[in-house]
Design an enzyme around this catalytic site. Structure first.
Site, PDB file in Angstrom:
ATOM      1  N   HIS A  13       0.806  -1.235   0.000  1.00 57.65           N
ATOM      2  CA  HIS A  13       0.000   0.000   0.000  1.00 57.65           C
ATOM      3  C   HIS A  13       0.832   1.274   0.000  1.00 57.65           C
ATOM      4  CE1 HIS A  13       1.074  -0.297   4.197  1.00 57.65           C
ATOM      5  NE2 HIS A  13       0.683   0.948   4.379  1.00 57.65           N
ATOM      6  N   ARG A  14       2.157   1.150   0.149  1.00 56.41           N
ATOM      7  CA  ARG A  14       2.974   2.374   0.098  1.00 56.41           C
ATOM      8  C   ARG A  14       3.587   2.603  -1.279  1.00 56.41           C
ATOM      9  NH1 ARG A  14       6.184   2.814   5.807  1.00 56.41           N
ATOM     10  NH2 ARG A  14       7.131   0.883   5.107  1.00 56.41           N
TER      11      ARG A  14
ATOM     12  N   TYR B  69      12.966 -10.212 -12.592  1.00 55.01           N
ATOM     13  CA  TYR B  69      11.614  -9.732 -12.241  1.00 55.01           C
ATOM     14  C   TYR B  69      10.563 -10.427 -13.106  1.00 55.01           C
ATOM     15  CZ  TYR B  69       7.698  -6.475 -11.813  1.00 55.01           C
ATOM     16  OH  TYR B  69       6.460  -5.927 -11.605  1.00 55.01           O
TER      17      TYR B  69
ATOM     18  N   TRP C  79      17.515  11.574 -22.901  1.00 53.32           N
ATOM     19  CA  TRP C  79      18.378  10.455 -23.303  1.00 53.32           C
ATOM     20  C   TRP C  79      17.916   9.849 -24.620  1.00 53.32           C
ATOM     21  CZ3 TRP C  79      18.519   7.091 -18.179  1.00 53.32           C
ATOM     22  CH2 TRP C  79      19.186   7.838 -17.184  1.00 53.32           C
TER      23      TRP C  79
ATOM     24  N   ASP D 219      18.456   3.874 -26.277  1.00 59.73           N
ATOM     25  CA  ASP D 219      17.033   4.064 -26.603  1.00 59.73           C
ATOM     26  C   ASP D 219      16.174   2.974 -25.974  1.00 59.73           C
ATOM     27  OD1 ASP D 219      16.757   6.363 -28.050  1.00 59.73           O
ATOM     28  OD2 ASP D 219      16.938   5.419 -30.018  1.00 59.73           O
TER      29      ASP D 219
END
Ligand code: GDP
Length: 315
Positions: free
Chosen positions: A12-13, A137, A203, A273
């Site tokens: 929740h943070r 991930y 960038w 890119d």
């Protein structure tokens, strides 16, 4: 879900979790449970089981995860894989054991293969090699999707998965080293304006195409799916996006306009890119009955106000 249902928002943070809590409160849900990572370490199965046994939440938004950009994934690959596998496995298993009525698992569109055709359709999952820079991930999130599906199949649970596109909004990360492009350019352009500089540096070539969704829309979509959809309608998972894209150059121009910076935009071609295009196919989301509401310019204005009130003020 009724207004008194006990709803646990894990994470929740964070950017998404905090938006989900705000949205639930706006919709007058009045029995929301949250725990900080200091109070409850979601990597610890004993703590998670105890929490679920004590609280018995009926609905769970699983927005807790170890997140970060390219650099963080490269520096902490073990933590990205281990923490995320543990968090999701512990929460999903505890949700099953404690008869949670519905769970919504959040990931991101980086689960798709590096070379997947665009726009990204849900069926392209696991059709090719992942982007190596965020593989830890992505692998964990793919396992999470499959875990939800397997639980639904074997145990008859109602666990659904959503994969949002690039999100932005209040509580975003504005640290130039680790942030994504929208908050990074917001900070750079704001500082260029304050310091009366002639130009701001973006960038790469400015040509890559990206899609951006305001986190309040993400929260709206999450609550909508929780309220209205079952796994049979959603399938393995559903993309959450706008289906609209723009170049990084156009994004920089929009930010300059909102922030009120009149200087030049310069491109630093020594910076990468990244992938040329990243756009979600939102056909399934539309079929489920949800579309985005917040246009980019309006969302950028809202985020800039938040940035001024919450980040700039404390510096
Ligand atoms: P990506 O969507 O996973 O590639 O991650 P980013 O949001 O970090 O970058 C998106 C695009 O914005 C890339 O082409 C970057 O080169 C470009 N970009 C331009 N300026 C910046 C900046 O100041 N910070 C970041 N993170 N990206 C930038």
């Amino acid at each position: 879900m009724d207004k008194h249902s006990k709803i646990y928002v894990a994470g929740h943070r964070g950017l998404v979790g905090s938006a989900i809590v705000r949205h639930l409160q706006t919709k007058r849900y009045n029995n929301i449970v949250c725990k900080t990572s200091e109070e409850l370490d979601l990597r610890n199965q004993i703590q998670v089981n105890q929490f679920f046994e004590n609280e018995k939440p009926e609905y769970v938004f699983l927005a807790a995860a170890k997140v970060g950009g390219i650099l963080a994934n490269a520096t902490y690959p073990a933590q990205f894989l281990y923490d995320n596998l543990m968090i999701q496995s512990n929460v999903i298993e505890a949700a099953r054991q404690n008869d949670v009525k519905k769970l919504l698992f959040l990931g991101s569109t980086c689960i798709y293969p590096k070379m997947a055709p665009q726009p990204l359709k849900e069926e392209f999952l696991l059709t090719g090699e992942l982007e190596p820079t965020n593989e830890p991930y992505a692998l964990a999130k793919i396992a999470g999707i499959k875990l939800c599906n397997a639980y639904n199949k074997q145990y008859g649970t109602r666990f659904i998965s959503v994969m949002p596109t690039n999100l932005y909004g209040p509580n975003d990360n504005f640290d130039l080293e680790t942030s994504h492009v929208l908050p990074a350019l917001m900070r750079k352009i704001h500082e260029a304006k304050i310091n009366r500089e002639d130009a701001v540096t973006v960038w790469g070539s400015g040509k890559p195409l990206r899609e951006f969704l305001h986190v309040n829309d993400m929260a709206d979509a999450s609550v909508y799916l929780m309220e209205n959809c079952i796994p049979e309608q959603i399938g393995d998972f559903v993309n959450i996006g706008t289906g609209q894209e723009l170049t990084i150059h156009q994004l920089a121009e929009t930010l300059c306009e909102v922030i009120g910076f009149k200087g030049e935009i310069i491109f630093d071609s020594s910076k990468p890119d990244g992938t040329p295009r990243k756009l979600t196919n939102v056909t399934k989301l539309h079929q489920l009955g949800w579309q985005y509401h917040i246009e980019l310019k309006e969302g950028v204005q809202d985020t800039y106000n938040w940035y001024l009130d919450n980040v700039v003020i404390n510096e």
